[in-house]
Structures are given as structure tokens and as C-alpha cells.
Design a protein around this motif. Structure first.
Motif, PDB file in Angstrom:
ATOM      1  N   THR A 247      -6.387  12.319   6.008  1.00 31.98           N
ATOM      2  CA  THR A 247      -5.747  11.469   5.018  1.00 31.98           C
ATOM      3  C   THR A 247      -5.384  12.313   3.794  1.00 31.98           C
ATOM      4  OG1 THR A 247      -6.063   9.517   3.635  1.00 31.98           O
ATOM      5  CG2 THR A 247      -8.017  10.789   4.084  1.00 31.98           C
TER       6      THR A 247
ATOM      7  N   HIS B  34      -4.445  -2.775   4.516  1.00 35.36           N
ATOM      8  CA  HIS B  34      -4.523  -2.209   5.881  1.00 35.36           C
ATOM      9  C   HIS B  34      -4.518  -3.362   6.877  1.00 35.36           C
ATOM     10  CE1 HIS B  34      -6.046   2.111   4.870  1.00 35.36           C
ATOM     11  NE2 HIS B  34      -5.037   1.719   4.146  1.00 35.36           N
TER      12      HIS B  34
ATOM     13  N   GLU C   1      -0.099  10.177   3.593  1.00 42.06           N
ATOM     14  CA  GLU C   1      -1.330   9.833   2.850  1.00 42.06           C
ATOM     15  C   GLU C   1      -2.328   9.184   3.796  1.00 42.06           C
ATOM     16  OE1 GLU C   1      -2.704   6.788   2.182  1.00 42.06           O
ATOM     17  OE2 GLU C   1      -4.207   7.493   0.775  1.00 42.06           O
ATOM     18  N   GLU C   2      -1.869   8.374   4.736  1.00 46.02           N
ATOM     19  CA  GLU C   2      -2.816   7.608   5.555  1.00 46.02           C
ATOM     20  C   GLU C   2      -3.599   8.478   6.540  1.00 46.02           C
ATOM     21  OE1 GLU C   2      -3.631   4.703   4.953  1.00 46.02           O
ATOM     22  OE2 GLU C   2      -1.993   3.752   3.876  1.00 46.02           O
TER      23      GLU C   2
ATOM     24  N   ALA D  10     -10.802   2.756  -2.132  1.00 46.92           N
ATOM     25  CA  ALA D  10      -9.863   3.475  -1.269  1.00 46.92           C
ATOM     26  C   ALA D  10      -9.606   4.855  -1.846  1.00 46.92           C
ATOM     27  CB  ALA D  10      -8.537   2.704  -1.197  1.00 46.92           C
ATOM     28  N   THR D  11      -9.198   5.773  -0.969  1.00 46.38           N
ATOM     29  CA  THR D  11      -8.847   7.098  -1.481  1.00 46.38           C
ATOM     30  C   THR D  11      -7.347   7.115  -1.766  1.00 46.38           C
ATOM     31  OG1 THR D  11      -9.348   9.436  -1.198  1.00 46.38           O
ATOM     32  CG2 THR D  11      -8.260   8.367   0.650  1.00 46.38           C
TER      33      THR D  11
ATOM     34  N   ARG E  34     -17.974   6.330   3.439  1.00 47.46           N
ATOM     35  CA  ARG E  34     -17.608   6.418   2.012  1.00 47.46           C
ATOM     36  C   ARG E  34     -18.794   6.004   1.140  1.00 47.46           C
ATOM     37  NH1 ARG E  34     -11.235   5.266   1.766  1.00 47.46           N
ATOM     38  NH2 ARG E  34     -10.868   5.383   3.997  1.00 47.46           N
TER      39      ARG E  34
ATOM     40  N   GLN F 242      -6.462  -3.063  -3.235  1.00 47.03           N
ATOM     41  CA  GLN F 242      -6.904  -3.075  -1.828  1.00 47.03           C
ATOM     42  C   GLN F 242      -8.343  -3.591  -1.714  1.00 47.03           C
ATOM     43  OE1 GLN F 242      -5.758   1.215  -1.045  1.00 47.03           O
ATOM     44  NE2 GLN F 242      -4.624   0.289   0.655  1.00 47.03           N
TER      45      GLN F 242
ATOM     46  N   ASP G 216       0.857  -1.190   0.000  1.00 46.68           N
ATOM     47  CA  ASP G 216       0.000   0.000   0.000  1.00 46.68           C
ATOM     48  C   ASP G 216       0.892   1.238   0.000  1.00 46.68           C
ATOM     49  OD1 ASP G 216      -2.443   1.365   2.409  1.00 46.68           O
ATOM     50  OD2 ASP G 216      -1.692   2.098   0.479  1.00 46.68           O
TER      51      ASP G 216
HETATM   52  O1  HGY Z   1      -8.091   5.303   3.602  1.00 47.54           O
HETATM   53  C1  HGY Z   1      -7.777   5.066   2.446  1.00 47.54           C
HETATM   54  O2  HGY Z   1      -8.617   4.836   1.598  1.00 47.54           O
HETATM   55  C2  HGY Z   1      -6.311   5.022   2.044  1.00 47.54           C
HETATM   56  O3  HGY Z   1      -5.909   3.682   1.956  1.00 47.54           O
HETATM   57  N1  HGY Z   1      -5.474   5.722   2.975  1.00 47.54           N
END
Ligand code: HGY
Ligand code: MN
Ligand code: MN
Length: 420
Positions: free
Chosen positions: A145, A392, A137-138, A366-367, A300, A205, A103
Motif C-alpha cells: 500500500t 472500502h 495507494e491501495e 487508515a493509512t 494495525r 473512513q 476514498d
Molecule cells: O489500507 C488503508 O488504510 C488505506 O485505505 N489504503
């Protein structure tokens, strides 16, 4: 202006899949966990170690590093016309607390491998190529995030990012200087370089590509996201002497709110994603009735209207179940759904064709940093499968063949964009 529709055969040199795989294992040493995963918190010394490793690999192929005020790391490969906006690729190196090897790291190492293959083939492009490591990013320690790419794209003021406070009370403005200083060999470059395009390779993911038996996904867009925090306040009391009838038990009410929220979102089916990720119970003593409970919500959905309805339902249900306590619901951050431009999706699709990789189109659950870059340049994403769609999670896994396939197509697309 997008790259011309590919004609003739592939132009990119063949990437080195073995080196790509080996570098994933080497990078995963930074923050390695006993069960095979990685814990590499953003802005930590471990995060800086992994970045220094990347800078060394980049220097070996002539990439010139720089870093901006929030810690986004840029490795530049100069083209024949450096005055033109560059073509960028990359992702992130920070991970979840029980994260995996792929990731974020995949998008960075795929970009590095694409640039290394051009270097070894002696191929120079018209435009500069930029390999980017987006900071934080996380957002799992310092929210939100995609912090680094949000600051870069002007969607999050730097001052607001620096004011971010971790659950332990630590402030980013206190942690960041040591992190920036941990890259002594990387000069500061605070003005955001203009970008012609940004491509991000990432593991899916999720389970879609593996279920379809496909090595590649062309991402059509990214669903919307909202982070909220629910703050329930009651009154601390003695667990032994205080009868239930007079308690203002913040945990009791928070649990009732959570039950009602799960029932509400379960009834909406699988299109909505609803997660209560972090609970803080105060004072956290076995023999004191909790006086305060805070819990986070990650919501989401592919449609913005459904996110708005969801947030309204959250506010109403929390009020309904507050009982003798008070409750406040705060929106911490959010980003609307996006659709990637048709032109770049077509280019990625055609490049996959040139290398004869079967693929499918899919939305990202996922973002990613590419969502924030969408606001300032032409963006696109490539996915490769991950085992059982797990991410994750320390069990996150991918195959060298899939990682190489995505990297080969990325190299082809970058070369064509950088010569457009
Ligand atoms: O939260 C998300 O979608 C990315 O993996 N940080
Ligand atoms: Mn990621
Ligand atoms: Mn992630």
C-alpha cells in the motif's frame, strides 16, 4: 518555516461545492460498479482514464501535468517564485475492488477545486502549487500500500516496486509501461520536486466524526501498519482415499492458526486491528486435500511496540498450530505510526476557525500517502465524515456539504502555506 498564524479574515476565495460534488460523480464513472461503488485498480486502463479526465480538468485552469517513473501524476500551478519548493496537495485515484466514490478521489478533487477557485479569483501565490495523484495507494493488487508515495519519498526503491507480483502472478514491471503510455499527453518528470509542505484531504473512513456530529477533523497522526503473509505447506492427497490420520492438510492447519490468531487479538480489545484479507488455497479442487494455503494479515496499532508484539505472537501461534505441515510467516511491508507536526495542525485548526467550521482532533485508523510524505516534508491531513464510517465498501457515502467544508479549509491552508 510554517505559514504565519492566520490573522484578519479568510483569504481564500469561496470554493464551488456544486462543481466539486458533480466531479465526484463524473470521476466515479471510471470503474463504476452496479451497487454504486467503484472498482478502479491501480495501473489499469480505467485508472488511466480517470487520470486523463483529471488532466483535462487541470489543463482548463492552466495546470501543467507531468508524471514520474512509478506513475505519480503531478499537476503544477506556477507561482511568482517557482524556484522555491512547492506546496502540494492530493491523494489517490485507485480504489479497492469494491471501493467507493470518495476514498482517495476526494483528496484529489478537493485539491483541484482549491486550485480552480484560486484560478477563477486570479490569485497567484508565491510558491508553485502542486496537485498530486499518488500511484497505487491501495496496494490491493500490487503490494505494498502507498507504493507511489513510498517510491517518491525514497522509502521504497523503484526496482523493488517494479518487482511486485500480483496474486495472479502478473509483475508490475510488465504492466507499468502500458499504463505510463496511456498518458501520451503527460511528459515524464523523474526527479522528485522539492516540497515545502503536503496536505491531504480524505474521508475519515471511520465513525468518529459522524458520531460527534462534526463536519471536520484535524488529523493528529496515523497508526502503524504491518502486512504479513502466512504460507502453510502440506501434501496434496485424494479426498476419497486418504484417511484423516495420515493427511498433511494445509487448510485444516491454516484454519486452526486463524482461529488461534483471532482469539489472541480479540482478547486485546479494539485498539488493535487484525484482518485476514486474502486466502489462496491450492490446488483449489473439491476432491483434493489442499497442499498449500497462503493468507494475508493486515495488522494495525497506534504503538510500534504493540505491532512488534503482535507480529511475534503471529509467528508463535502459526508454529504452534502447524501440525504435520510446515509454515512460513513473511513480513511483506510495514510503516511505523506517525504524529503530524503541531504547526501544520494548528494552521489547519485556525483555517477551520476562519471559516467557522467546528472540528475535532483525531488519529487516522487508515493509512494514507501523507504518512510517507511525512518523511520528506511537512505534512498534514483534514478529514470529513463518511456515512456510518463505511469505506472500502460500495456503500461509501459523504455529503456535498461536508466535502465542501473540507475543501474550503484546504484552500485557505494551501493559500497561506504557498505565500509563506
Ligand atoms: O489500507 C488503508 O488504510 C488505506 O485505505 N489504503
Ligand atoms: Mn485512501
Ligand atoms: Mn483505501
Amino acid at each position: 518555516m510554517m505559514a504565519s498564524a492566520p490573522h484578519g479574515g479568510p483569504r481564500a476565495p469561496r470554493i464551488d461545492g456544486e462543481r466539486l460534488w458533480r466531479r465526484h460523480l463524473e470521476l466515479a464513472r471510471h470503474g463504476a460498479l452496479s451497487a454504486g461503488g467503484v472498482d478502479r485498480p491501480a495501473f489499469s486502463a480505467i485508472d488511466a482514464q480517470a487520470r486523463r479526465q483529471l488532466v483535462d480538468w487541470g489543463r482548463a485552469i492552466g495546470l501543467v501535468p507531468s508524471m514520474d517513473a512509478i506513475g505519480n501524476l503531478f499537476l503544477r500551478r506556477t507561482g511568482r517564485r517557482p524556484e522555491l519548493p512547492a506546496v502540494a496537495t492530493g491523494s489517490h485515484l485507485d480504489t479497492q475492488p469494491t471501493g467507493g466514490k470518495f476514498d482517495g478521489a476526494y483528496g484529489v478533487l478537493a485539491g483541484l477545486e482549491a486550485l480552480a477557485s484560486l484560478h477563477e479569483a486570479g490569485l497567484q501565490t508565491e510558491r508553485d502549487l502542486l496537485l498530486v495523484v499518488w500511484a497505487n495507494e491501495e496496494g490491493s493488487h500490487f503490494a505494498p500500500t502507498t507504493m507511489g508515495s513510498a517510491v517518491f519519498s525514497g522509502q521504497l526503491p523503484l526496482a523493488e516496486a517494479l518487482a511486485a507480483q500480483a496474486p495472479d502472478g502478473g509483475r508490475l514491471e510488465d504492466a507499468l509501461p502500458a499504463f505510463l503510455a496511456a498518458h501520451p499527453e503527460v511528459p515524464r518528470q523523474d526527479t522528485a520536486p522539492p516540497l515545502h509542505a503536503f496536505l491531504e484531504a480524505h474521508i475519515e473512513q471511520g465513525p468518529v466524526l459522524e458520531a460527534a456530529g462534526l463536519p471536520l477533523g484535524i488529523v493528529t497522526g496515523i497508526q502503524g501498519l504491518r502486512w504479513l503473509e502466512v504460507d502453510v505447506r502440506g501434501q496434496e492427497a485424494h479426498a476419497g482415499t486418504t484417511p484423516g490420520s495420515v493427511r498433511r492438510d494445509a487448510l485444516r492447519q491454516a484454519v486452526q492458526m486463524a482461529r488461534a490468531l483471532f482469539a489472541h487479538f480479540d482478547a486485546l480489545g479494539d485498539s488493535v486491528r487484525f484482518t485476514l484479507g486474502r486466502w489462496r488455497v491450492e490446488p483449489g479442487s473439491p476432491n483434493t486435500v489442499p497442499g498449500r494455503v497462503r493468507f494475508t494479515i493486515d495488522l494495525r496499532h497506534p504503538r510500534e511496540a504493540a505491532l512488534a508484539d503482535g507480529e511475534e505472537a503471529i509467528r508463535q501461534l502459526c508454529e504452534t498450530h502447524a501440525g504435520p505441515c510446515t509454515v512460513a510467516v513473511e513480513r511483506l511491508s510495514g510503516s511505523a505510526p506517525i504524529v503530524f507536526p503541531e504547526g501544520i495542525r494548528d494552521l489547519l485548526d485556525q483555517c477551520a476557525d476562519l471559516w467557522a467550521f467546528p472540528r475535532m482532533a483525531l488519529v487516522s485508523g487508515a493509512t494514507h500517502d501523507a504518512k510517507l510524505l511525512h518523511g520528506v516534508t511537512t505534512t498534514g491531513m483534514l478529514f470529513v465524515p463518511c456515512e456510518k464510517g463505511i469505506s472500502h465498501n460500495q456503500l461509501e457515502n459523504a455529503t456535498p456539504e461536508h466535502l465542501a467544508a473540507g475543501t474550503q479549509v484546504l484552500a485557505e491552508a494551501l493559500l497561506r502555506l504557498a505565500d509563506a
